[in-house]
Scaffold this active site. Structure first.
Site, PDB file in Angstrom:
ATOM      1  N   ASP A   1       0.916  -1.148  -0.085  1.00 48.76           N
ATOM      2  CA  ASP A   1       0.073  -0.004   0.129  1.00 48.76           C
ATOM      3  C   ASP A   1       0.879   1.293   0.115  1.00 48.76           C
ATOM      4  O   ASP A   1       1.967   1.380  -0.590  1.00 48.76           O
ATOM      5  CB  ASP A   1      -0.849  -0.212   1.197  1.00 48.76           C
ATOM      6  CG  ASP A   1      -2.175   0.686   0.659  1.00 48.76           C
ATOM      7  OD1 ASP A   1      -2.222   1.839   0.318  1.00 48.76           O
ATOM      8  OD2 ASP A   1      -3.495   0.206   1.084  1.00 48.76           O
TER       9      ASP A   1
ATOM     10  N   HIS B   1      10.889   0.602 -12.202  1.00 48.72           N
ATOM     11  CA  HIS B   1      11.199  -0.575 -12.901  1.00 48.72           C
ATOM     12  C   HIS B   1      10.016  -1.576 -12.624  1.00 48.72           C
ATOM     13  O   HIS B   1       9.726  -1.585 -11.330  1.00 48.72           O
ATOM     14  CB  HIS B   1      12.333  -1.219 -12.539  1.00 48.72           C
ATOM     15  CG  HIS B   1      13.543  -0.511 -12.746  1.00 48.72           C
ATOM     16  ND1 HIS B   1      14.113  -0.047 -13.949  1.00 48.72           N
ATOM     17  CD2 HIS B   1      14.485  -0.034 -11.971  1.00 48.72           C
ATOM     18  CE1 HIS B   1      15.201   0.557 -13.830  1.00 48.72           C
ATOM     19  NE2 HIS B   1      15.369   0.750 -12.803  1.00 48.72           N
TER      20      HIS B   1
END
Ligand SMILES: *[C@@H]1O[C@H](CO)[C@@H](O)[C@H](O)[C@H]1NC(C)=O
Ligand SMILES: *[C@@H]1O[C@H](CO)[C@@H](O)[C@H](O)[C@H]1NC(C)=O
Length: 445
Positions: free
Chosen positions: A221, A296
């Site tokens: 989260d 990434h």
């Protein structure tokens, strides 16, 4: 009066080390009394107030007593060792006080709320001197039965001139660290590692004049997230290592966020690199910069969503987003056609204005196309339309890799998460939080 107190704050900081003047902040941050001055005034060792480093005796009552004895000046000291915490503490009205957590506090109690609250205090430091202090929440014991209810680890409320540093916060049953209406703070050299599940936020910030730097978050989260009301925040060298990702929001009615800079944010295997999220609502987010982001393999990258389906609609036509810059974003996303790396999904009723995207080069790991989606967003760069009014929606397809998209990786990235139903080990504080940089302040040893 104001001038005099500001001068004494500046002198206090100077005595702690060189003061980097950062325009983003509105004044000095951190405690005004040095650690050594606090230590020479008084030390309140929890072992003298009933604590035992046996991982069985509840450290809660001893912490409360040690705080009462040192709250008006001194160091509450938790020496190296393993402590159980069965009952939670609220430490309030402190001034000129440090909490030196060199040991590890393990949750054994099952109440909700917050294990440690520091409230209505000023000139406070919560830190470890050995870089080994930690709170282990053992959230997996609760999560494995399918429940996400449980306590948060640390909450600072209405506290000013504070720092939190050189600590690990691990596997919270709920959120890890929450700054609630705090001012003049510095938060740095933290490793936060939670379960691979929503609802287990890393660091949430609500406040004014706060410098957050060199923080690593692993969870599913919020990484480092700003909520309303907040202003004059500088957030830099953030390592979102398999996380939900950084965000501003969720934003509801009467949002007031301004003068926020995120810089040097590295995100790997996250839900997003940066999300501004709302659904309905009112008020403003303005004068914000997101500079030097590396991503990434994240699902989303730049993601503005003003009709975010995961929150229920708040009162109002929409939060006004204005004067927000995204510059120097590099790297790769998971699937740039399925979830384009630029998405401005702004409200038709309250369009985004003054948006700028520059030096943005991201490519995709799956397929050979990335999409930029702009809806009701005005400014320059990417698919943004010049001007400021009228509803529109457009998608720009990019079918060859933009030059300069490749970005460095951190050597400590991972390819699997910790899950959320088995014990999560306490990490060491990393020695770097963004490729090619060292922590702005040396790690405690
Ligand atoms: C836009 O925001 C930047 C900070 O990100 C600020 O320096 C600049 O003054 C703002 N521009 C306007 C027109 O408010
Ligand atoms: C990044 O997270 C993974 C687990 O998801 C962990 O193995 C690795 O040690 C973390 N990196 C650092 C620097 O702690």
């Amino acid at each position: 009066m104001k001038g005099a107190s500001f001068l004494s704050i500046a002198l206090g900081v100077l005595s702690l080390g060189p003061l980097a003047v950062v325009a983003q902040l509105s004044g000095s941050v951190g405690p005004t009394t040095s650690t050594s001055a606090k230590r020479s005034k008084k030390v309140c060792n929890v072992l003298d107030y009933g604590a035992k480093a046996d991982k069985r005796t509840d450290v809660g009552p001893a912490l409360t007593k040690a705080w009462a004895a040192c709250a008006s000046g001194g160091i509450v000291y938790v020496p190296a060792g393993d402590y159980a915490m069965a009952t939670w503490v609220t430490l309030n009205h402190g001034s000129g006080v440090g909490i030196q957590l060199d040991g590890i506090i393990y949750r054994t109690g099952t109440a909700g709320g917050n294990m440690i609250v520091v409230e209505n205090s000023n000139d406070v430091e919560f830190f470890s001197s050995n870089g080994k202090g930690a709170m282990q929440g053992y959230g997996y014991e609760i999560h494995k039965s399918g429940s996400l209810s449980g306590c948060r680890l640390l909450r600072f409320v209405k506290t000013q001139d504070f720092s939190i540093h050189d600590l690990a916060f691990v596997d919270a049953p709920a959120f890890h660290v929450f700054l609630d209406q705090c001012t003049n703070g510095e938060v740095y050299n933290l490793a936060i590692r939670g379960g691979d599940h929503g609802g287990l936020d890393g660091l949430d910030v609500v406040g004014t004049n706060i410098h957050v730097h060199d923080v690593m978050v692993t969870n599913r989260d919020e990484c480092v997230t700003v909520k309303s009301p907040s202003s004059n925040l500088l957030i830099e060298q953030i390592y979102c290592n398999w996380s939900g990702g950084c965000a501003i929001g969720s934003l509801g009615a009467d949002t007031a966020i301004s003068n926020v800079v995120y810089s040097k944010v590295y995100s790997v295997n996250c839900n997003q690199m940066m999300m501004i999220k709302s659904n309905g609502g009112s008020g403003t987010v303005q004068n914000v910069k997101f500079d030097s982001f590396i991503g990434h393999n994240n699902a989303y990258s730049l993601n503005v969503d003003q009709a975010w389906s995961s929150m229920s609609k708040a009162a109002g036509n929409g939060v006004q987003l204005k004067n927000i810059t995204f510059s120097n974003w590099k790297g790769d996303c998971a699937d740039g056609k399925r979830r384009g790396p630029i998405q401005f999904k702004c409200s038709a009723d309250v369009p985004c204005t003054g948006m700028t995207v520059s030096d943005f080069a991201m490519w995709t790991n799956a397929g050979a196309e990335v999409d930029y989606i702009c809806q009701n967003a005005y400014g320059s760069g990417a698919c943004l339309k010049a001007g400021s009014g009228g509803a529109y929606s457009t998608t720009t397809k990019v079918t060859s890799a933009p030059s300069g998209w490749q970005a460095p990786k951190m050597s400590t990235d991972v390819t699997t998460s910790f899950g959320f139903t088995s014990e999560i080990p306490i990490p060491a504080i990393p020695s770097t939080f963004y490729p090619g940089t060292s922590p702005l302040k040396a790690l405690a040893k």
